[in-house]
Design an enzyme around this catalytic site. Structure first.
Site, PDB file in Angstrom:
ATOM      1  N   ASP A  36       0.886  -1.155   0.000  1.00 36.51           N
ATOM      2  CA  ASP A  36       0.000   0.000   0.000  1.00 36.51           C
ATOM      3  C   ASP A  36       0.939   1.224   0.000  1.00 36.51           C
ATOM      4  OD1 ASP A  36      -2.216   1.755   0.506  1.00 36.51           O
ATOM      5  OD2 ASP A  36      -1.618   1.769   2.626  1.00 36.51           O
ATOM      6  N   ASP A  41      -0.044   5.072   0.935  1.00 39.22           N
ATOM      7  CA  ASP A  41      -0.285   6.041   2.011  1.00 39.22           C
ATOM      8  C   ASP A  41      -0.211   5.333   3.370  1.00 39.22           C
ATOM      9  OD1 ASP A  41      -0.917   8.402   0.421  1.00 39.22           O
ATOM     10  OD2 ASP A  41      -2.722   7.337  -0.183  1.00 39.22           O
TER      11      ASP A  41
END
Ligand code: G6P
Ligand code: MG
Length: 218
Positions: free
Chosen positions: A9, A11
């Site tokens: 991922d 963020d």
């Protein structure tokens, strides 16, 4: 099992943009008389821009107050503020342990993927100087459902040409852990509060390739 690929991922895992998302949403929310706090922001992690706006409006009891067109304008204004704040990102904004892990993965010839529903992901990787470290980035423009739906992780696996069952996903959001688990991959959670992750770590600083090779399905 030696994982066939590691999918990140963005963020909250590669860099800490969650707070910048929060500041931009808080300003937009204030302008329409809704007060949001960091706790609400926790629920926006991994959720697409429009879905995040819908959640904020629902939280403020304002679902019916805006037309679709007005919502588009609010979301665009939030993005303008957010993109402006991204100017502060540079290679020093990469979270601890991530550059070392990427180097270890390249050394071991393990494909590296990105699974972020952020439409700003290419711009962020560029600002961090990491674009060339990822073998495949799933295109958020083509994704119909945000996390917790597994769609973006499955797209990253398909792009890398690997089977989800043999891959590891790394996430900082509860919706992201649910998405990884639903894809059939092994899940690594950054944050000890995350539920249902196959491995939970206090921070990205604890990540390493030897450790990832020990992850087992819960
Ligand atoms: C990530 C973040 C979310 C954000 C989403 C869309 O998943 O965790 O908080 O809403 O990306 O980002 P964007 O940059 O497209 O608005
Ligand atoms: Mg995240």
């Amino acid at each position: 099992m030696t994982p066939q690929a590691v999918i990140f991922d963005l963020d909250g895992v590669v860099t800490d943009t969650a707070h910048l998302h929060f500041l931009a949403w808080r300003q937009i929310a204030r302008e329409i008389d809704i007060d949001i706090d960091e706790q609400i922001n926790e629920q926006l992690k991994g959720i697409s821009r429009m879905d995040s706006l819908e959640r904020i409006l629902r939280y403020g009891g304002a679902e019916q107050r805006f037309s679709q067109h007005q919502k588009q304008i609010l979301a665009e204004r939030k993005n303008t503020l957010y993109v402006e704040s991204l100017k502060q990102l540079n290679p020093d904004s990469v979270l601890p342990g991530i550059a070392a892990l990427l180097a270890e993965l390249h050394g071991a010839n393990i494909p590296v993927g990105l699974a972020s529903v952020s439409l700003n992901a290419p711009r962020i990787l560029d600002a961090l100087g990491l674009t060339h470290q990822f073998d495949y980035c799933a295109d958020a423009n083509l994704i119909k459902r945000s996390k917790p739906d597994p769609e973006i992780f499955l797209a990253a696996c398909a792009g890398l040409g690997v089977q989800p069952e043999n891959c590891i996903g790394i996430e900082d959001a509860q919706a992201g852990i649910a998405a990884i688990n639903a894809s059939g991959m092994l899940s690594v959670g950054i944050g000890l509060q995350l539920q249902d992750a196959d491995l939970r770590l206090p921070s990205t600083a604890s990540l390493s390739w030897p450790l990832l090779q020990t992850v087992k399905r819960n």
